[in-house]
Structures are given as C-alpha cells and as structure tokens.
Design an enzyme around this catalytic site. Structure first.
Site: not given
Length: 369
Positions: A70, A140, A170, A183, A255
């Site tokens: 990443d 991001r 993504k 997460h 993911d």
C-alpha cells in the site's frame, strides 16, 4: 486432499508475514502455491533492505511471485524516508485537479516501487470524501466530487501501469461515507440506489471503463445492494453490479479477511468460500499463518464438495495470469535509481503549490520499466 487442487486454491491467496525476514510458515505456504505476498511497515526497512527482501522472496519462490504494497501517498505509505519521495495526500492532489500531475505521481510511485521489487500497488483510493466523520478515508480520498475522484484516480492508475506496476482502485463499492472503520467493525450504508449511482459508484464506473488492472472490495454492508452480507461476499454486488452492470473484467481482490468487519461476524474460512462464489479472484489474509492455511483448506473442501464450481477457480486463474504476465517481474535491483533530483522537484512543487510542466515527465517516460 489433492495436492494439485490445493495449489490451485492457494493461488487465490496473497498473504502477509510477521517481520523483515521470511519465516517458516510463509516459506511453506509459498512452496504450496500462493499467488504472492503483501508487505507492510513491519516487513520493510531501508530501501536496500527492502529490495534485498523482495529479491530473496522471488528467488526462493522460483516462479513468478507477485509482491504488493500500500503506497498511496500521505499517511498511507509503507516506504518512507530518503531515498523514497515524500508525497502529499490524495486530498492535496485533488485540490490541484491536474490530471497530468496525478499521472506523473503515478509514474513516480511506479518507478520507486519497481526499484525495490514490487509489482502491484494497492492504490489509488476511489472512495468519495463525503463524510467528515469518516475515521478511515478522509484525506486518502481525492475529493468530495465523485467525478473528480474518478478522473484523478484513473489518471494516477494509468501512470502506475505505464510505469510497470499494477494499480488497484479501492474500496468497491465505496467506503467514503461510513462513520466506522472496517478494520474494527462492520460498517453499514443505508443509501438508496439513486444515491449510490450518483456518488459512490461514479469513480468505479470510470475505473472499469478505463480497463485498469484491479479493484479491491469493501467490507461494508450496502442496504440497497445486499443488506445480508458485506460487499466482499455478495454476488449481487460483485457479479451483478461490478461485473455485469459496470463491465469490470480486471482482477478483483478482497480487503484483508482478518479485519474485524469480517472476522467478528464470519469465519475467515467461510468468508473465503462465499467470496469466491461472489466473484473475488484473490484474497488478502495478512497476519496469521494458521488462518491463512485454514482459508485455503476451506476453499479446497468447498471445491471438492461441489459447493464452489471448478469453473470459478479457473476464471480467477485466468484473470490472475493476465495481471501476472503484464506486471510480475523476477528478482531485480534498481535501488541506485532512487532519490533522483527530478523526483524531489515534483514533490517540492506539489508541496509549494507550483503548477506547470514538471521535469520528471520526460525522464520517467524515457526510463525502461
């Protein structure tokens, strides 16, 4: 359990491993047929150390073996410090709105990743920055404007791929408006189809139409698409919407299946089986070797029982082979090409808001990839 079938199923997995050296568990899985590995901060050191690790992995594999990372820019960048170039956030690039700059940044990223041995960058982010409370996307994302996200994301991805590194947009079908982090928990979006087509799906439609290498799924529930299972496990989302409606035919990668959005609601083994049926071509399982092996074995059993058609495995293999043939390289060492003054000029120009033609364009275009 057939060894040939095990290898065929293992090829649908890319794993992480604990530290800066190849451990026994990873070495064993590599021999058993993994497609590749993803490296994190825990794996990388200096440019020379990272390049040496990538060379060792590829040499020990003895076959094409794909390495991913990443490296978005901003706060999500595994390779940091000189001689790597410090790049701004995608939000900062988005404020410029310059397609040429976005493409040159993609080329720069590709050059630096290829120099140390990476084949695949899990970037750019195509999520739309519509929720200031979003704990995981935010800066991001390129923009609050879906069209701008699509334009700039496609430009950066084209730069990456022109530089010899596979891109990965993504997180399909859009993580930008969630208020929780996948997460840590399983987010849910209540938006209707009209809103999804007007906002979240716009950048992914542009990416699909551009014919770029890969997309990554989101571990998010979308009520209007499939309120029962997250996108990673949903045939309606992946086959119906992405493959059939949007026409995407690149590699579809999940993911990390060990994220709590999956692991606290489903077994990783079941997620891998359902994800394969839904249309995922490659699964990330980034931490625990026992979990990695368990997921592969679960997929083997599902094929043996007839739950997962062999044709679905073959379809994934065809897409992965296409990406591998185009982007995966053998061991190489180009660390000496890092740290060019032209790269720094681009970074400094972005930091200062300087516009106009950048001197890296000709240099990067001329370099072999």
């Amino acid at each position: 359990m057939s060894s040939a079938l095990y290898r065929d199923c293992a090829r649908l997995f890319m794993v992480g491993f604990p530290g800066p050296r190849i451990d026994d568990d990873f070495a064993a899985l590599m021999k058993e047929g993994l497609f590749g590995a993803i490296l994190f901060k825990r794996n990388v050191g200096t440019a020379q150390e990272t390049a040496a690790l990538c060379r060792e992995i590829k040499s020990r594999a003895g076959r094409p073996f794909t390495l991913a990372v990443d490296q978005e820019g901003g706060r999500v960048a595994r390779l940091r410090g000189a001689p790597f170039t410090t790049l701004p956030t995608l939000r900062e690039l988005g404020l410029r709105g310059d397609l040429g700059v976005a493409e040159r940044v993609g080329r720069l990223l590709a050059h630096e990743l290829r120099a140390v041995g990476f084949d695949w960058n899990f970037a750019p982010v195509l999520d739309v920055d519509t929720n200031p409370a979003n704990p995981v996307i935010g800066d991001r994302s390129f923009s609050r404007d879906p069209d701008e996200v699509g334009r700039l994301g496609v430009a950066m991805a084209r730069g990456l791929e022109a530089g010899g590194v596979a891109s990965c947009g993504k997180h399909f079908p859009g993580h930008g408006d969630t208020t929780t982090d996948s997460h840590l928990t399983l987010p849910r979006l209540p938006h209707d189809l009209e809103r999804l087509h007007r906002v979240e799906l716009v950048p992914f439609r542009a990416f699909a139409q551009a014919g770029l290498a890969s997309l990554m799924t989101a571990h998010v529930l979308f009520d209007a698409l499939d309120a029962q299972v997250p996108a990673t496990m949903s045939p309606r989302v992946l086959q119906g919407l992405l493959r059939q409606e949007l026409g995407f035919d690149g590699v579809l990668v999940s993911d990390d299946l060990e994220m709590k959005a999956i692991a606290e609601h489903y077994s990783v083994e079941e997620a891998a089986v359902q994800g394969t049926l839904a249309g995922v071509d490659l699964f990330l399982v980034c931490h625990n070797a026992d979990v990695q092996r368990g997921a592969i074995e679960a997929l083997v059993r599902a094929v043996e029982s007839g739950r997962v058609p062999r044709s679905r495995i073959d379809e994934a293999h065809r897409r992965l082979a296409r990406l591998e043939a185009r982007f995966t390289r053998g061991p190489e060492d180009r660390v000496a090409t890092l740290g060019d003054t032209e790269h720094q000029a681009l970074a400094e120009g972005l930091a200062s808001g300087v516009s106009g033609k950048d001197p890296t364009e000709v240099m990067l275009a001329a370099r072999p990839v």
